[in-house]
Enzyme design. Structure first.
Site, PDB file in Angstrom:
ATOM      1  N   GLY A 188      51.860 -23.638   8.255  1.00 39.08           N
ATOM      2  CA  GLY A 188      51.359 -22.343   7.815  1.00 39.08           C
ATOM      3  C   GLY A 188      50.735 -22.399   6.440  1.00 39.08           C
ATOM      4  N   ASP A 189      51.305 -23.210   5.556  1.00 36.71           N
ATOM      5  CA  ASP A 189      50.755 -23.363   4.209  1.00 36.71           C
ATOM      6  C   ASP A 189      49.430 -24.112   4.231  1.00 36.71           C
ATOM      7  OD1 ASP A 189      52.578 -22.097   2.357  1.00 36.71           O
ATOM      8  OD2 ASP A 189      54.034 -23.634   2.877  1.00 36.71           O
ATOM      9  N   THR A 190      49.375 -25.229   4.926  1.00 40.79           N
ATOM     10  CA  THR A 190      48.156 -26.028   4.898  1.00 40.79           C
ATOM     11  C   THR A 190      47.008 -25.331   5.624  1.00 40.79           C
ATOM     12  OG1 THR A 190      49.052 -27.296   6.771  1.00 40.79           O
ATOM     13  CG2 THR A 190      49.258 -28.267   4.611  1.00 40.79           C
TER      14      THR A 190
END
Length: 402
Positions: A172-174
């Site tokens: 989700g972050d990347t």
């Protein structure tokens, strides 16, 4: 031929101020720096927490060496007024700011976009948060793990009647970092084309970035009332595409869902009767007979080692491949020939970090240096950008501002 270390890059001359920590914002900054932007990373005096996460060497994570590449690290305690003023001056000198705090934090520091626009109307201001800057959930803390669940991604990822599975990555972050980098590039392009040359806010939410991967899930529900369920190692409604275990214990992925591909696959797998079965001639029919097809392929794969399976499938022109771990990647000639690993040095010791994509033919990105010591560029930036004297910098350091 141009030396790769001197080749022009598409973001040369763009200054980025990265304010944030951990992964989403820093990943976006990493991408921009790779393609030429001057990224000035503002860290708290004790550094970005990711410096101390996972596998460490001499107190610093290997992860940091990758995500901190090409960044100029300066320290500012943004809870202090004088540090906020310095950050404001740096942002006023920049083209882009990236922040990934909870909505309202930057405003509390006097660094929100509306305030910045008063002195730098050209700024492209990228904001990454769990749920976006508006809406009833905007103020909620938004970790990637939680936002992946709300996005719908986790629901379809796993096996029926079991808890949804999390990939062993902070995807989700990347994915949000990639969305932010794309949004920044689009905003810079618009600023270049716009006669008024104005910047704009890029609002990236973690849950929305993952929602953007949902492909047909939304229209299938809206148009037919169908809720896509988890399907293990398969993809719902596409047959055969699955992962199979081989005799040597290794796994292979086989994508045999094209009509002619399916015929070649079943011929080589020793099932010519299925290759010519009119009930399986198209995908709709194969979906109805998915269990029968998968059982046949699973038995065939278990009768041979993975290398033999892949060799037979390649000869039959059936898309297939191994399930790699990172050791396999390092040994693979294609990964190496394509330049997927870049070697840096940490205190004289070699370390390989991943290349950043996409590949550009004429203006490729590159790693100039790995993530360095916290605050290693503080004096350089304060002197060269803000023209502060050594005496002033010493005073700021003594006061705990930097």
């Amino acid at each position: 031929m141009t030396n790769i270390s001197q080749a022009r890059r598409p973001l040369d001359g763009i200054r980025v101020i990265e304010i944030g920590q951990l992964l989403a914002g820093p990943f976006a900054g990493c991408m921009l720096g790779y393609f030429g932007a001057e990224v000035i990373k503002i860290e708290p005096p004790d550094g970005d927490p990711i410096r101390g996460w996972r596998v460490l060497e001499n107190g610093t994570s290997h992860w940091w060496r990758s995500i901190g590449r090409n960044k100029k690290s300066i320290t500012l305690d943004l809870k202090k007024t004088e540090a906020q003023q310095i950050a404001r001056q740096l942002i006023d000198s920049a083209d882009v700011v990236i922040e990934n705090f909870r909505p309202g934090v930057m405003e509390a520091w006097g660094l929100g976009p509306e305030e910045i626009k008063k002195t730098n109307p050209d700024i492209v201001y990228a904001r990454i948060s769990g749920y976006g800057q508006t809406g009833p959930y905007a103020s909620k803390p938004g970790f990637a793990s939680v936002c992946e669940g709300m996005s719908g991604f986790r629901y379809v990822n796993g096996f029926p009647d079991q808890a949804p599975v999390r990939p062993n990555l902070s995807i989700g972050d990347t994915i949000s970092g990639i969305h932010a980098a794309l949004g920044i590039a689009l905003a810079l392009l618009e600023r270049e084309r716009n006669p008024e040359g104005k910047g704009q806010v890029v609002d990236v939410a973690l849950y929305e970035s993952m929602f953007n991967l949902m492909e047909a899930v939304v229209p299938e529900f809206s148009g037919a009332g169908v809720i896509r369920e988890p399907s293990g190692t398969t993809v719902t409604g596409i047959v055969p595409t699955n992962t199979y275990r081989c005799k040597n214990g290794k796994y292979v992925v086989i994508g045999g869902n094209g009509d002619s591909i399916f015929q070649r696959l079943m011929e080589v797998a020793g099932h010519p009767e299925m290759a010519s079965d009119p009930r399986m001639a198209n995908n709709a029919g194969r979906v109805q007979h998915e269990l029968e097809i998968d059982n046949a392929l699973a038995a065939w794969c278990m009768s041979k080692d993975s290398d033999d399976i892949l060799q037979l499938l390649e000869a039959a022109r059936v898309p297939a491949g191994p399930i790699y771990n990172v050791k396999d990647m390092f040994a693979d000639p294609h990964f190496n020939q394509r330049g997927m690993f870049e070697q840096v040095e940490i205190n004289g010791k070699p370390l390989k970090i991943p290349a950043i994509l996409p590949k550009l033919e004429n203006t490729p990105g590159r790693t100039e240096w790995p993530g360095g010591v916290v605050g290693s560029h503080t004096q350089e930036i304060l002197q060269s950008v803000l023209n502060l004297s050594s005496e002033k910098i010493h005073t700021l350091k003594s006061a705990g501002v930097i």
